[in-house]
Design a protein around this motif. Structure first.
Motif, PDB file in Angstrom:
ATOM      1  N   UNK A  32      -8.563 -59.301  83.230  1.00  0.00           N
ATOM      2  CA  UNK A  32      -8.084 -57.933  83.474  1.00  0.00           C
ATOM      3  C   UNK A  32      -8.328 -57.053  82.255  1.00  0.00           C
ATOM      4  N   UNK A  33      -8.128 -57.627  81.075  1.00  0.00           N
ATOM      5  CA  UNK A  33      -8.350 -56.882  79.835  1.00  0.00           C
ATOM      6  C   UNK A  33      -9.817 -56.456  79.724  1.00  0.00           C
ATOM      7  N   UNK A  34     -10.735 -57.360  80.020  1.00  0.00           N
ATOM      8  CA  UNK A  34     -12.169 -57.064  79.908  1.00  0.00           C
ATOM      9  C   UNK A  34     -12.558 -55.918  80.833  1.00  0.00           C
ATOM     10  N   UNK A  35     -12.021 -55.925  82.057  1.00  0.00           N
ATOM     11  CA  UNK A  35     -12.339 -54.873  83.011  1.00  0.00           C
ATOM     12  C   UNK A  35     -11.896 -53.512  82.500  1.00  0.00           C
ATOM     13  N   UNK A  36     -10.656 -53.407  82.065  1.00  0.00           N
ATOM     14  CA  UNK A  36     -10.129 -52.096  81.678  1.00  0.00           C
ATOM     15  C   UNK A  36     -10.659 -51.611  80.333  1.00  0.00           C
ATOM     16  N   UNK A  37     -11.019 -52.523  79.444  1.00  0.00           N
ATOM     17  CA  UNK A  37     -11.627 -52.098  78.181  1.00  0.00           C
ATOM     18  C   UNK A  37     -12.984 -51.463  78.445  1.00  0.00           C
ATOM     19  N   UNK A  38     -13.814 -52.109  79.252  1.00  0.00           N
ATOM     20  CA  UNK A  38     -15.127 -51.542  79.554  1.00  0.00           C
ATOM     21  C   UNK A  38     -14.991 -50.255  80.376  1.00  0.00           C
ATOM     22  N   UNK A  39     -14.021 -50.219  81.275  1.00  0.00           N
ATOM     23  CA  UNK A  39     -13.718 -49.017  82.067  1.00  0.00           C
ATOM     24  C   UNK A  39     -13.395 -47.856  81.136  1.00  0.00           C
ATOM     25  N   UNK A  40     -12.560 -48.127  80.151  1.00  0.00           N
ATOM     26  CA  UNK A  40     -12.123 -47.098  79.204  1.00  0.00           C
ATOM     27  C   UNK A  40     -13.289 -46.614  78.341  1.00  0.00           C
ATOM     28  N   UNK A  41     -14.064 -47.544  77.815  1.00  0.00           N
ATOM     29  CA  UNK A  41     -15.168 -47.206  76.915  1.00  0.00           C
ATOM     30  C   UNK A  41     -16.222 -46.366  77.625  1.00  0.00           C
ATOM     31  N   UNK A  42     -16.432 -46.627  78.903  1.00  0.00           N
ATOM     32  CA  UNK A  42     -17.507 -45.951  79.637  1.00  0.00           C
ATOM     33  C   UNK A  42     -17.106 -44.595  80.211  1.00  0.00           C
ATOM     34  N   UNK A  43     -15.844 -44.204  80.125  1.00  0.00           N
ATOM     35  CA  UNK A  43     -15.416 -42.950  80.736  1.00  0.00           C
ATOM     36  C   UNK A  43     -16.138 -41.731  80.159  1.00  0.00           C
ATOM     37  N   UNK A  44     -16.259 -41.656  78.849  1.00  0.00           N
ATOM     38  CA  UNK A  44     -16.904 -40.494  78.228  1.00  0.00           C
ATOM     39  C   UNK A  44     -18.383 -40.401  78.621  1.00  0.00           C
ATOM     40  N   UNK A  45     -19.189 -41.458  78.454  1.00  0.00           N
ATOM     41  CA  UNK A  45     -20.590 -41.341  78.897  1.00  0.00           C
ATOM     42  C   UNK A  45     -20.731 -41.117  80.392  1.00  0.00           C
ATOM     43  N   UNK A  46     -19.854 -41.711  81.197  1.00  0.00           N
ATOM     44  CA  UNK A  46     -19.903 -41.477  82.639  1.00  0.00           C
ATOM     45  C   UNK A  46     -19.636 -40.006  82.948  1.00  0.00           C
ATOM     46  N   UNK A  47     -18.646 -39.420  82.277  1.00  0.00           N
ATOM     47  CA  UNK A  47     -18.328 -38.015  82.491  1.00  0.00           C
ATOM     48  C   UNK A  47     -19.499 -37.115  82.163  1.00  0.00           C
ATOM     49  N   UNK A  48     -20.183 -37.402  81.060  1.00  0.00           N
ATOM     50  CA  UNK A  48     -21.348 -36.603  80.668  1.00  0.00           C
ATOM     51  C   UNK A  48     -22.463 -36.729  81.702  1.00  0.00           C
ATOM     52  N   UNK A  49     -22.729 -37.956  82.157  1.00  0.00           N
ATOM     53  CA  UNK A  49     -23.834 -38.184  83.091  1.00  0.00           C
ATOM     54  C   UNK A  49     -23.550 -37.585  84.469  1.00  0.00           C
ATOM     55  N   UNK A  50     -22.288 -37.670  84.918  1.00  0.00           N
ATOM     56  CA  UNK A  50     -22.002 -37.131  86.250  1.00  0.00           C
ATOM     57  C   UNK A  50     -22.046 -35.599  86.255  1.00  0.00           C
ATOM     58  N   UNK A  51     -21.914 -34.964  85.080  1.00  0.00           N
ATOM     59  CA  UNK A  51     -22.101 -33.520  85.007  1.00  0.00           C
ATOM     60  C   UNK A  51     -23.584 -33.163  85.029  1.00  0.00           C
ATOM     61  N   UNK A  52     -24.412 -34.005  84.457  1.00  0.00           N
ATOM     62  CA  UNK A  52     -25.837 -33.724  84.355  1.00  0.00           C
ATOM     63  C   UNK A  52     -26.592 -33.996  85.658  1.00  0.00           C
ATOM     64  N   UNK A  53     -26.110 -34.956  86.455  1.00  0.00           N
ATOM     65  CA  UNK A  53     -26.818 -35.361  87.665  1.00  0.00           C
ATOM     66  C   UNK A  53     -26.030 -34.966  88.908  1.00  0.00           C
ATOM     67  N   UNK A  54     -26.685 -34.925  90.085  1.00  0.00           N
ATOM     68  CA  UNK A  54     -25.952 -34.626  91.327  1.00  0.00           C
ATOM     69  C   UNK A  54     -24.784 -35.593  91.515  1.00  0.00           C
ATOM     70  N   UNK A  55     -23.591 -35.043  91.668  1.00  0.00           N
ATOM     71  CA  UNK A  55     -22.360 -35.844  91.620  1.00  0.00           C
ATOM     72  C   UNK A  55     -22.348 -36.962  92.653  1.00  0.00           C
ATOM     73  N   UNK A  56     -22.612 -36.642  93.913  1.00  0.00           N
ATOM     74  CA  UNK A  56     -22.522 -37.643  94.976  1.00  0.00           C
ATOM     75  C   UNK A  56     -23.585 -38.723  94.830  1.00  0.00           C
ATOM     76  N   UNK A  57     -24.802 -38.333  94.472  1.00  0.00           N
ATOM     77  CA  UNK A  57     -25.878 -39.313  94.313  1.00  0.00           C
ATOM     78  C   UNK A  57     -25.566 -40.256  93.158  1.00  0.00           C
TER      79      UNK A  57
END
Length: 521
Positions: free
Chosen positions: A115-140
């Motif tokens: 459970x720890x591994x899942x949420x640590x990677x989830x947390x770390x990836x939030x910032x890059x995911x946020x940047x990428x979903x703004x740059x690319x079509x959201x639904x795709x």
């Protein structure tokens, strides 16, 4: 019946600045300046349009919350995404009592790190995911992430040791981290503020529904007695294939925004125009560092962080250890699966009731506090009832599920109160990172060594303590937002009213920059 009679020239002939000259203009404003001059929009029935939007992007029509699918409404994809992300991340919880630990040689201590591994990677990836979903079509972009995590879920059936399990949990967290921020953005670009809480609540029902489906899957697959595969392996395989299929459907059918949707020309314009009152814009593909800094330095952001982290300690603990807790009360593995079902029911009722009331009364924060209190009581029942009071402890376990139901209200609060697309993306990422922190702390309170099992008293006390912190914090946030609104009202009155800037609603201004903005609380 709501009518619009509006015509806007895309050039400066009517005294307006050409959209190309407006710094950082929202994509919606560009669309309006380009398209509104092509005709006059009249006789658009807003209620009928909202129902059409519901069926396009939501799991159900607002007029019938229990209808999940019809032959001509294709795929109710936002709900599908959320139920699958919750189900897929908690399958490990059910697999734990189906023989996964024995088959992979995983110890109790190692299991807590999954459970720890899942949420640590989830947390770390939030910032890059946020940047990428703004740059690319959201639904795709969302659809691609769903496919990738579906592949991870499928591969779990081939795991033979702890190392392979933890590697897939890390990848699962990376890809699932895109789901909630994407769905918050999609909800914000289609619905008015008062419409958002119940819509977010509807797709967030995936948590409670995922609990029920997971429990039924676990119970059903435990009757599988084949020699080639274990029951937990079949469960991962089936769920992974379903998730991959859902991801493909998201790419094909979920619209990226109102401008590129399947609505008619007139409906697209009205769908955008009706959102002016939100003052939060629709979409902007330019990342603005000033908006990100403004979000990070806002005291409201850090109060949301503290509430979300503290209120989700119980969610992290229960979602990862619910089956273990119930089985520790003396039930068999199959009975444990069935006894997990009421937790999903509690979550569903809590989410629907709280988001419905919040939408009608504009009281997101107070509803979040009200949901956290039963979770505190549930932790007390589990911790302090005598050992022979198994039924009372079971009820306490169910009550803790109301705490997690406060999260969609935080999603709604962020969607309503953060204007400027980069600022919205940033708060969504921070909100989900704080959600991860709570879910990381939760499982760590269940120490498998010493005298903790099977009662896990320290973990249950932690649920109570963090719940109390959450209640105090959210009440403080509500007070500050109320005071800020009163301050802006006084300033406006002293000036004799603000001078409204044409199309300021779609100029990607933040809530701090736009003094006409008023906060929801």
């Amino acid at each position: 019946m709501a009518d619009i009679e509006k015509s806007c020239s895309p050039d400066a002939g009517n005294g307006e600045k050409p959209v190309a000259l407006i710094p950082g203009a929202d994509e919606a404003l560009k669309f309006l300046r380009r398209e509104e001059g092509n005709g006059t929009i009249i006789e658009i029935d807003e209620k009928q349009l909202v129902r059409k939007i519901d069926w396009m992007v939501m799991p159900v029509s607002s007029s019938n919350l229990l209808v999940l699918s019809t032959a001509n409404n294709k795929f109710k994809l936002m709900f599908a995404c959320y139920i699958l992300q919750y189900l897929d991340k908690t399958l490990i919880n059910y697999a734990n009592v189906m023989g996964l630990k024995e088959d992979t040689g995983t110890t109790a201590s190692q299991f807590s790190y999954l459970a720890l591994a899942f949420y640590v990677s989830y947390c770390v990836c939030e910032i890059p995911q946020g940047y990428l979903m703004q740059r690319f079509p959201t639904a795709k972009y969302l659809g691609l992430q769903v496919i990738l995590w579906g592949i991870c879920v499928t591969l779990n059936c081939a795991c033979k040791n702890f190392a392979s399990l933890v590697a897939l949990r890390v990848l699962l967290g990376c890809f699932e981290s895109a789901v909630a921020p994407s769905l918050i953005l999609v909800t914000g670009m289609w619905y008015k503020k008062n419409e958002q809480p119940i819509r977010i609540g509807i797709w967030y029902l995936g948590t409670g529904t995922g609990t029920i489906v997971g429990a039924l899957f676990s119970y059903g697959f435990q009757h599988y007695t084949g020699k080639i595969f274990s029951s937990w392996q079949i469960m991962f395989l089936v769920c992974g294939v379903v998730t991959i299929t859902a991801g493909i459907c998201v790419i094909l059918f979920l619209p990226d925004n109102p401008m590129t949707s399947r609505l008619s020309h007139d409906e697209k314009i009205f769908a955008i125009e009706r959102l002016r009152e939100n003052k939060t814009g629709v979409e902007n593909k330019t990342f603005k560092i000033s908006q990100a800094i403004e979000c990070i330095t806002s005291p409201y952001t850090w109060l949301i962080v503290l509430f979300t982290a503290s209120s989700n300690v119980s969610n992290g603990a229960i979602s990862s250890y619910q089956a273990t807790i119930i089985k520790g009360l003396g039930y068999s593995s199959k009975a444990t699966a069935l006894l997990s079902i009421p937790s999903g029911g509690v979550s569903i009722v809590s989410i629907l009731s709280a988001t419905f009331v919040a939408g009608r009364t504009n009281t997101r924060g107070l509803n979040a506090a009200a949901l956290t209190i039963p979770s505190i009581i549930g932790g007390a029942l589990m911790a302090f009832l005598p050992k022979n009071a198994g039924k009372g402890k079971l009820v306490g376990n169910y009550m803790t599920n109301t705490g997690g139901a406060a999260l969609p209200l935080m999603y709604s609060l962020a969607a309503a109160n953060y204007a400027g697309h980069t600022k919205k993306v940033t708060i969504n990422a921070i909100l989900l990172m704080s959600f991860c922190v709570g879910n990381i702390i939760g499982p760590l309170t269940f120490q498998p060594d010493g005298k903790n099992p099977p009662e896990y008293i320290p973990a249950k006390i932690a649920i109570m303590a963090t719940g109390l912190v959450a209640v105090v914090v959210i009440l403080l946030l509500v007070s500050l937002l109320w005071l800020e609104n009163r301050k802006r009202d006084r300033e406006e009155a002293a000036m004799g009213g603000y001078e409204h800037v044409q199309d300021s609603e779609f100029m990607d201004k933040t809530d701090k920059e736009n003094q006409e903005f008023r906060y929801s609380y």
